[in-house]
Design a protein around this motif. Structure first.
Motif, PDB file in Angstrom:
ATOM      1  N   GLU A   1      42.823  21.926  19.763  1.00  0.00           N
ATOM      2  CA  GLU A   1      44.230  22.322  19.704  1.00  0.00           C
ATOM      3  C   GLU A   1      44.541  23.018  18.380  1.00  0.00           C
ATOM      4  O   GLU A   1      45.323  23.981  18.338  1.00  0.00           O
ATOM      5  N   ARG A   2      43.918  22.557  17.328  1.00  0.00           N
ATOM      6  CA  ARG A   2      44.121  23.198  16.034  1.00  0.00           C
ATOM      7  C   ARG A   2      43.549  24.622  16.041  1.00  0.00           C
ATOM      8  O   ARG A   2      44.194  25.574  15.591  1.00  0.00           O
TER       9      ARG A   2
ATOM     10  N   PRO B   1      44.948  39.424  23.456  1.00  0.00           N
ATOM     11  CA  PRO B   1      46.135  38.709  23.931  1.00  0.00           C
ATOM     12  C   PRO B   1      45.992  38.146  25.337  1.00  0.00           C
ATOM     13  O   PRO B   1      46.825  37.348  25.763  1.00  0.00           O
ATOM     14  N   THR B   2      44.941  38.541  26.067  1.00  0.00           N
ATOM     15  CA  THR B   2      44.778  38.043  27.435  1.00  0.00           C
ATOM     16  C   THR B   2      44.076  36.683  27.481  1.00  0.00           C
ATOM     17  O   THR B   2      44.023  36.053  28.538  1.00  0.00           O
ATOM     18  N   LEU B   3      43.531  36.231  26.356  1.00  0.00           N
ATOM     19  CA  LEU B   3      42.802  34.965  26.330  1.00  0.00           C
ATOM     20  C   LEU B   3      43.749  33.771  26.315  1.00  0.00           C
ATOM     21  O   LEU B   3      44.814  33.809  25.699  1.00  0.00           O
ATOM     22  N   ASP B   4      43.340  32.704  26.993  1.00  0.00           N
ATOM     23  CA  ASP B   4      44.039  31.435  26.869  1.00  0.00           C
ATOM     24  C   ASP B   4      43.536  30.768  25.588  1.00  0.00           C
ATOM     25  O   ASP B   4      42.344  30.440  25.481  1.00  0.00           O
TER      26      ASP B   4
ATOM     27  N   ALA C   1      39.273  28.157  22.628  1.00  0.00           N
ATOM     28  CA  ALA C   1      38.882  27.270  21.529  1.00  0.00           C
ATOM     29  C   ALA C   1      37.893  26.219  21.996  1.00  0.00           C
ATOM     30  O   ALA C   1      36.902  25.930  21.314  1.00  0.00           O
ATOM     31  N   ARG C   2      38.121  25.630  23.176  1.00  0.00           N
ATOM     32  CA  ARG C   2      37.207  24.608  23.686  1.00  0.00           C
ATOM     33  C   ARG C   2      35.829  25.197  23.963  1.00  0.00           C
ATOM     34  O   ARG C   2      34.798  24.582  23.667  1.00  0.00           O
TER      35      ARG C   2
ATOM     36  N   ASN D   1      33.288  38.410  18.687  1.00  0.00           N
ATOM     37  CA  ASN D   1      33.217  39.159  19.933  1.00  0.00           C
ATOM     38  C   ASN D   1      34.102  38.536  21.004  1.00  0.00           C
ATOM     39  O   ASN D   1      34.807  39.239  21.741  1.00  0.00           O
ATOM     40  N   ALA D   2      34.041  37.210  21.105  1.00  0.00           N
ATOM     41  CA  ALA D   2      34.784  36.523  22.164  1.00  0.00           C
ATOM     42  C   ALA D   2      36.296  36.627  21.967  1.00  0.00           C
ATOM     43  O   ALA D   2      37.046  36.841  22.927  1.00  0.00           O
ATOM     44  N   VAL D   3      36.722  36.473  20.724  1.00  0.00           N
ATOM     45  CA  VAL D   3      38.157  36.477  20.448  1.00  0.00           C
ATOM     46  C   VAL D   3      38.684  37.908  20.289  1.00  0.00           C
ATOM     47  O   VAL D   3      39.868  38.172  20.492  1.00  0.00           O
TER      48      VAL D   3
END
Length: 245
Positions: free
Chosen positions: A160-161, A177-180, A185-186, A221-223
């Protein structure tokens, strides 16, 4: 216990306090004399050495008392069980395990790549210092419901942090901006944790600098974070909600 931890204090990037792995109230009443403090500390240090050497299942109270050079009666003066001794070990080690130090990085969204890189390296270094204890936690979490819930609660809190950090980067145009944020994060925390476990707890013959660089590049890359200020990419358009649009 794989999550990105930063030293950012900027109000705009406030990630909230991470609760302690073990609260002060979970380790019993502390000794009231200097001699008692020294004896208890010796028992905690001895318990950590025995747990890390033999594993939780095979560790015996007699091994701990022999290592601490005290009697079984002395052990029971401070702890009611082997589980309580392990809780005390975690309490003593949690600052280094949960809050690894890292160089200060200015709280600017343009520094997101540097923040992630520094936090990943700090996490790996702290994991390395506590690799045997981290391996022990993996073992205990599979057999003890209380420790399993403790581990899950910590994982959720850190995710969550990190999710708040990702959302903050999205708001400033430095993440997709499309990422949850929470699921991202998980997923990334799980990858980081597993790589640390393989490299440091199971002692794969990997170069740690290479592990850190790979993990960081996968995060970027992921973010969707520009790797550094020299990419020329700049921020994305700031994220807006449908209502704001």
């Amino acid at each position: 216990m794989s999550e990105i931890v930063t030293t950012i204090d900027d109000d705009a990037a406030d990630e909230g306090a991470v609760p302690p792995l073990v609260g002060d109230g979970q380790v019993g009443e502390q000794p009231s004399t200097a001699r008692g403090v020294r004896t208890r500390e010796a028992l905690v240090a001895a318990a950590r050495r025995v747990f890390e050497r033999d594993g939780f299942i095979d560790a015996r109270l007699s091994d701990i008392t022999r290592e601490a050079r005290c009697s079984t009666g002395t052990f029971y003066t401070y702890f009611e069980s082997k589980e309580e001794a392990l809780t005390a070990v975690l309490h003593a080690a949690q600052d280094d395990m949960m809050h690894p130090g890292m160089p200060h990085v200015d709280a600017d969204p343009g520094n997101s790549a540097a923040i992630i890189a520094a936090a990943n390296r700090a996490y790996l270094d702290a994991y390395g210092r506590n690799a045997r204890l981290m391996k022990l936690l993996e073992q205990v979490a599979t057999i003890d419901p209380a420790f399993r819930e403790l581990r899950l609660a910590r994982s959720r809190a850190f995710a969550e942090r990190s999710a708040r950090r990702i959302a903050w980067m999205q708001d400033h145009g430095y993440a997709d901006p499309t990422l949850d944020p929470l699921m991202t994060a998980r997923a990334l925390a799980g990858m980081t944790s597993r790589m640390a476990y393989l490299a440091l707890a199971l002692e794969e013959d990997w170069d740690l600098d290479g592990v850190a660089a790979t993990i960081t590049q996968l995060w970027l890359n992921a973010v969707g974070v520009p790797k550094d200020d020299h990419t020329g990419r700049g921020p994305r358009a700031p994220h807006t909600t449908q209502e704001e649009a």
